[in-house]
Design a protein around this motif. Structure first.
Motif, PDB file in Angstrom:
ATOM      1  N   GLY A  52       0.810  -1.217   0.000  1.00 44.23           N
ATOM      2  CA  GLY A  52       0.000   0.000   0.000  1.00 44.23           C
ATOM      3  C   GLY A  52       0.835   1.254   0.000  1.00 44.23           C
ATOM      4  N   PRO A  53       0.211   2.396   0.073  1.00 44.67           N
ATOM      5  CA  PRO A  53      -1.232   2.608   0.188  1.00 44.67           C
ATOM      6  C   PRO A  53      -1.933   2.261  -1.127  1.00 44.67           C
ATOM      7  CG  PRO A  53      -0.114   4.721  -0.021  1.00 44.67           C
ATOM      8  CD  PRO A  53       0.955   3.664   0.043  1.00 44.67           C
TER       9      PRO A  53
ATOM     10  N   TYR B 218      -9.359  -4.260   1.931  1.00 38.65           N
ATOM     11  CA  TYR B 218      -9.891  -3.585   0.755  1.00 38.65           C
ATOM     12  C   TYR B 218     -11.225  -4.163   0.290  1.00 38.65           C
ATOM     13  CZ  TYR B 218      -4.962  -2.534   1.039  1.00 38.65           C
ATOM     14  OH  TYR B 218      -3.718  -2.187   1.509  1.00 38.65           O
TER      15      TYR B 218
END
Length: 184
Positions: A50-51, A153
Motif C-alpha cells: 500500500g497505500p 480492501y
C-alpha cells in the motif's frame, strides 16, 4: 633456449587477460558475484503493501502496490511474485499474472528496490459470490517462505461463473503484475 621466454610471455599474457575480466573487459570478480547472486528471500527483502487505490464499490477495480527493498547482499528476482488471498479459515487462493505481463529477471543490489501491483475487482458483500479475503500472502520466486499482510480492501469478486470463493475455492478476480525496478 629461445622457446622458454616465448612460453613464459604467452602464459603471462594469458594470466593478465584473465585478471582483466576476459572478453567483456569487466572486472572478473564483479562478474562472478553477479552470477553467484541467489534468489531474493523474504528474510532479507523488506516488503511494504500500500497505500492502495481501493475499489469503492462492487464491480469497481482497485490496485494495491507492493514495494520491496533488498536489505541483504545482491539477489535475483526471476519470475512473477507469489500473491495469494486468504479468507478466514480458508485455503490461499493464488493470483494469476496479469494478462500480457512478461516476467523479467531483476538483480537487486543491497538497497535496491522493486515493486509490483495487485489489481482486483471488488465483489459484493455476498459470501457465495465473493472471496471475503482477510489476508494477503506475499512470496518471492525461488523462496518458499511468505509474509502475511492484512487485506482491508473489501471482498474480491469471483472470476467468471461457477463455484464461489468465500472459503478459498474457485478463482478470485485479481491479478499480479511483473516486478518493476523502482527508485534510482
Amino acid at each position: 633456449m629461445r622457446a622458454m621466454p616465448t612460453t613464459v610471455t604467452a602464459v603471462t599474457a594469458l594470466l593478465l587477460l584473465t585478471a582483466c575480466g576476459g572478453e567483456n573487459g569487466g572486472d572478473g570478480a564483479k562478474d562472478d558475484a553477479k552470477q553467484e547472486s541467489g534468489a531474493c528471500s523474504t528474510a532479507t527483502v523488506s516488503v511494504e503493501v500500500g497505500p492502495a487505490s481501493e475499489a469503492p464499490a462492487a464491480g469497481d477495480n482497485g490496485e494495491v502496490p507492493v514495494n520491496l527493498v533488498n536489505q541483504g547482499p545482491s539477489c535475483v528476482l526471476d519470475g512473477f511474485p507469489g500473491a495469494s488471498l486468504v479468507a478466514a479459515g480458508g485455503e490461499p487462493v493464488a493470483l494469476a499474472p496479469t494478462d500480457g505481463a512478461t516476467a523479467q529477471k531483476l538483480t537487486l543490489p543491497e538497497g535496491g528496490s522493486a515493486s509490483f501491483t495487485i489489481t482486483y475487482v471488488r465483489g459484493p458483500e455476498d459470501a457465495g459470490r465473493s472471496l471475503d479475503a482477510k489476508t494477503l500472502e506475499i512470496g518471492l520466486p525461488g523462496d518458499s517462505a511468505t509474509r502475511d499482510f492484512p487485506w482491508s480492501y473489501g471482498p474480491v469478486a469471483n472470476q467468471g461463473e461457477g463455484e464461489g470463493t468465500a472459503t478459498g475455492t474457485g478463482t478470485a478476480d485479481a491479478t499480479v503484475s511483473a516486478f518493476q525496478r523502482s527508485g534510482d
